[in-house]
Write a protein that holds these residues in place. Structure first.
Motif, PDB file in Angstrom:
ATOM      1  N   ALA A  12     -13.275  43.788  58.770  1.00 31.09           N
ATOM      2  CA  ALA A  12     -12.359  43.747  60.183  1.00 31.09           C
ATOM      3  C   ALA A  12     -11.234  44.804  59.769  1.00 31.09           C
ATOM      4  N   ASP A  13     -10.645  45.521  60.771  1.00 31.69           N
ATOM      5  CA  ASP A  13      -9.681  46.436  60.800  1.00 31.69           C
ATOM      6  C   ASP A  13      -8.483  46.042  60.031  1.00 31.69           C
ATOM      7  N   PHE A  14      -7.763  46.727  59.712  1.00 35.06           N
ATOM      8  CA  PHE A  14      -6.032  46.326  59.324  1.00 35.06           C
ATOM      9  C   PHE A  14      -5.145  46.953  60.153  1.00 35.06           C
ATOM     10  N   ASP A  15      -3.931  46.429  60.213  1.00 36.04           N
ATOM     11  CA  ASP A  15      -2.944  46.741  60.958  1.00 36.04           C
ATOM     12  C   ASP A  15      -1.879  47.682  59.842  1.00 36.04           C
ATOM     13  N   ILE A  16      -2.072  48.907  59.924  1.00 32.82           N
ATOM     14  CA  ILE A  16      -1.217  49.791  59.070  1.00 32.82           C
ATOM     15  C   ILE A  16       0.354  49.400  59.164  1.00 32.82           C
ATOM     16  N   ALA A  17       1.079  49.425  60.017  1.00 35.29           N
ATOM     17  CA  ALA A  17       2.307  48.955  60.380  1.00 35.29           C
ATOM     18  C   ALA A  17       2.411  47.552  59.842  1.00 35.29           C
ATOM     19  N   GLY A  18       1.731  46.725  60.101  1.00 32.81           N
ATOM     20  CA  GLY A  18       1.818  45.199  59.438  1.00 32.81           C
ATOM     21  C   GLY A  18       1.844  45.282  58.002  1.00 32.81           C
ATOM     22  N   GLU A  19       0.906  46.042  57.480  1.00 35.01           N
ATOM     23  CA  GLU A  19       0.910  46.436  55.847  1.00 35.01           C
ATOM     24  C   GLU A  19       2.162  47.152  55.336  1.00 35.01           C
ATOM     25  N   VAL A  28      12.407  47.393  48.174  1.00 36.73           N
ATOM     26  CA  VAL A  28      12.105  48.372  47.507  1.00 36.73           C
ATOM     27  C   VAL A  28      12.743  49.960  47.958  1.00 36.73           C
ATOM     28  N   GLY A  29      12.944  50.806  46.840  1.00 37.81           N
ATOM     29  CA  GLY A  29      13.553  51.938  47.603  1.00 37.81           C
ATOM     30  C   GLY A  29      12.305  52.963  47.959  1.00 37.81           C
ATOM     31  N   ALA A  30      11.097  52.884  47.765  1.00 34.28           N
ATOM     32  CA  ALA A  30       9.924  53.709  48.194  1.00 34.28           C
ATOM     33  C   ALA A  30       8.876  53.052  48.448  1.00 34.28           C
ATOM     34  N   ILE A  31       8.193  53.461  49.718  1.00 33.54           N
ATOM     35  CA  ILE A  31       6.920  52.874  49.963  1.00 33.54           C
ATOM     36  C   ILE A  31       5.938  54.060  50.187  1.00 33.54           C
ATOM     37  N   VAL A  32       4.959  54.323  49.599  1.00 34.44           N
ATOM     38  CA  VAL A  32       3.814  55.552  50.028  1.00 34.44           C
ATOM     39  C   VAL A  32       2.746  54.756  50.476  1.00 34.44           C
ATOM     40  N   THR A  33       2.028  55.047  51.440  1.00 32.44           N
ATOM     41  CA  THR A  33       0.693  54.647  51.989  1.00 32.44           C
ATOM     42  C   THR A  33      -0.231  55.756  52.251  1.00 32.44           C
ATOM     43  N   PHE A  34      -1.511  55.359  51.981  1.00 28.46           N
ATOM     44  CA  PHE A  34      -2.604  56.460  52.460  1.00 28.46           C
ATOM     45  C   PHE A  34      -3.419  55.623  53.221  1.00 28.46           C
ATOM     46  N   THR A  35      -3.852  56.052  54.438  1.00 31.87           N
ATOM     47  CA  THR A  35      -5.108  55.438  55.082  1.00 31.87           C
ATOM     48  C   THR A  35      -6.192  56.629  55.451  1.00 31.87           C
ATOM     49  N   GLY A  36      -7.433  55.898  54.931  1.00 36.04           N
ATOM     50  CA  GLY A  36      -8.576  56.973  55.089  1.00 36.04           C
ATOM     51  C   GLY A  36      -9.394  56.537  56.230  1.00 36.04           C
ATOM     52  N   THR A  37      -9.909  57.410  57.026  1.00 35.11           N
ATOM     53  CA  THR A  37     -10.744  57.025  58.018  1.00 35.11           C
ATOM     54  C   THR A  37     -11.981  57.972  58.087  1.00 35.11           C
ATOM     55  N   VAL A  38     -12.990  57.449  58.880  1.00 38.41           N
ATOM     56  CA  VAL A  38     -14.220  58.044  59.009  1.00 38.41           C
ATOM     57  C   VAL A  38     -14.291  59.283  59.641  1.00 38.41           C
ATOM     58  N   ARG A  39     -14.592  60.326  58.892  1.00 40.14           N
ATOM     59  CA  ARG A  39     -14.719  61.617  59.568  1.00 40.14           C
ATOM     60  C   ARG A  39     -15.740  61.956  60.559  1.00 40.14           C
ATOM     61  N   GLY A  40     -15.423  62.634  61.711  1.00 39.41           N
ATOM     62  CA  GLY A  40     -16.754  62.893  62.606  1.00 39.41           C
ATOM     63  C   GLY A  40     -17.553  63.781  62.228  1.00 39.41           C
ATOM     64  N   ARG A  85     -12.555  48.693  53.666  1.00 36.55           N
ATOM     65  CA  ARG A  85     -13.417  47.871  54.591  1.00 36.55           C
ATOM     66  C   ARG A  85     -15.067  48.188  54.235  1.00 36.55           C
ATOM     67  N   ILE A  86     -15.701  47.375  54.640  1.00 33.03           N
ATOM     68  CA  ILE A  86     -17.290  47.374  54.523  1.00 33.03           C
ATOM     69  C   ILE A  86     -17.879  47.466  55.851  1.00 33.03           C
ATOM     70  N   GLY A  87     -19.279  47.449  55.839  1.00 32.95           N
ATOM     71  CA  GLY A  87     -20.021  47.518  57.069  1.00 32.95           C
ATOM     72  C   GLY A  87     -20.220  48.654  57.892  1.00 32.95           C
ATOM     73  N   ARG A  88     -20.571  48.660  58.995  1.00 32.31           N
ATOM     74  CA  ARG A  88     -21.132  50.108  59.717  1.00 32.31           C
ATOM     75  C   ARG A  88     -19.494  50.492  60.564  1.00 32.31           C
ATOM     76  N   LEU A  89     -19.089  51.703  60.384  1.00 35.77           N
ATOM     77  CA  LEU A  89     -17.970  52.212  60.880  1.00 35.77           C
ATOM     78  C   LEU A  89     -18.282  53.437  61.504  1.00 35.77           C
ATOM     79  N   PHE A  97      -6.980  51.233  52.952  1.00 32.87           N
ATOM     80  CA  PHE A  97      -5.416  51.509  53.139  1.00 32.87           C
ATOM     81  C   PHE A  97      -5.009  51.356  51.668  1.00 32.87           C
ATOM     82  N   VAL A  98      -4.232  52.366  51.112  1.00 31.85           N
ATOM     83  CA  VAL A  98      -3.569  52.039  49.983  1.00 31.85           C
ATOM     84  C   VAL A  98      -2.084  52.007  50.316  1.00 31.85           C
TER      85      VAL A  98
END
Length: 155
Positions: A12-19, A28-40, A85-89, A97-98
């Motif tokens: 399933a997909d994830f909700d970046i804002a919710g995470e 906490v004082g700092a949050i760093v996020t990384f989201t990787g996506t499928v390149r076309g 995520r796993i499966g076909r994307l 998401f990290v």
């Protein structure tokens, strides 16, 4: 599950804002996020129509948990979330998401970068790319190994 460590492998997909909000709730004082996506388009210009990710259940979660433990031992991290995520994307779909929460930005940035570099080289995932010519397994990249190796030389 460790409240400071959240590892999920899912189709399933994830909700970046919710995470992000879940990490922010840690006050906490700092949050760093990384989201990787499928390149076309792949680095060689090939148009990727889909990417299928496979993993070894149980082993994958354990390895990601170990990567997080290593990061938490190196930097003062309050909480870490890794979703893969796993499966076909399809192109533009979220893959990974990290999210790292810490009292200070230096630890959050370093922790997130370390975790992502190690995910690329140590977590047992396999990728199969689809394009106009068919399907092929994606080989490991020397640049990913070099990115992970830099942490061996870091303080």
């Amino acid at each position: 599950m460790d409240a400071d460590k959240n590892v999920r492998i899912t189709e399933a997909d994830f909700d970046i804002a919710g995470e992000h909000d879940a990490l922010k709730a840690r006050a906490v004082g700092a949050i760093v996020t990384f989201t990787g996506t499928v390149r076309g388009d792949d680095d060689d210009g090939t148009h990727v129509t889909a990417l299928t990710l496979e993993h070894f259940p149980g082993m994958t979660e354990a390895e990601i948990s170990s990567i997080i433990d290593t990061a938490k031992a190196r930097w003062s991290l309050s909480a870490v979330t890794v979703i893969h995520r796993i499966g076909r994307l399809l192109p533009e779909d979220n893959i990974v998401f990290v999210g790292v929460a810490a009292a200070h930005r230096e630890a959050a940035f370093a922790g997130a970068s370390f975790i992502m570099d190690y995910l690329k080289t140590k977590a047992p995932f396999w990728k199969k790319a689809e394009d106009a010519s068919g399907e092929s397994w994606v080989a490991a990249r020397a640049s990913d190994d070099a990115a992970a190796d830099r942490w061996d030389d870091a303080d």
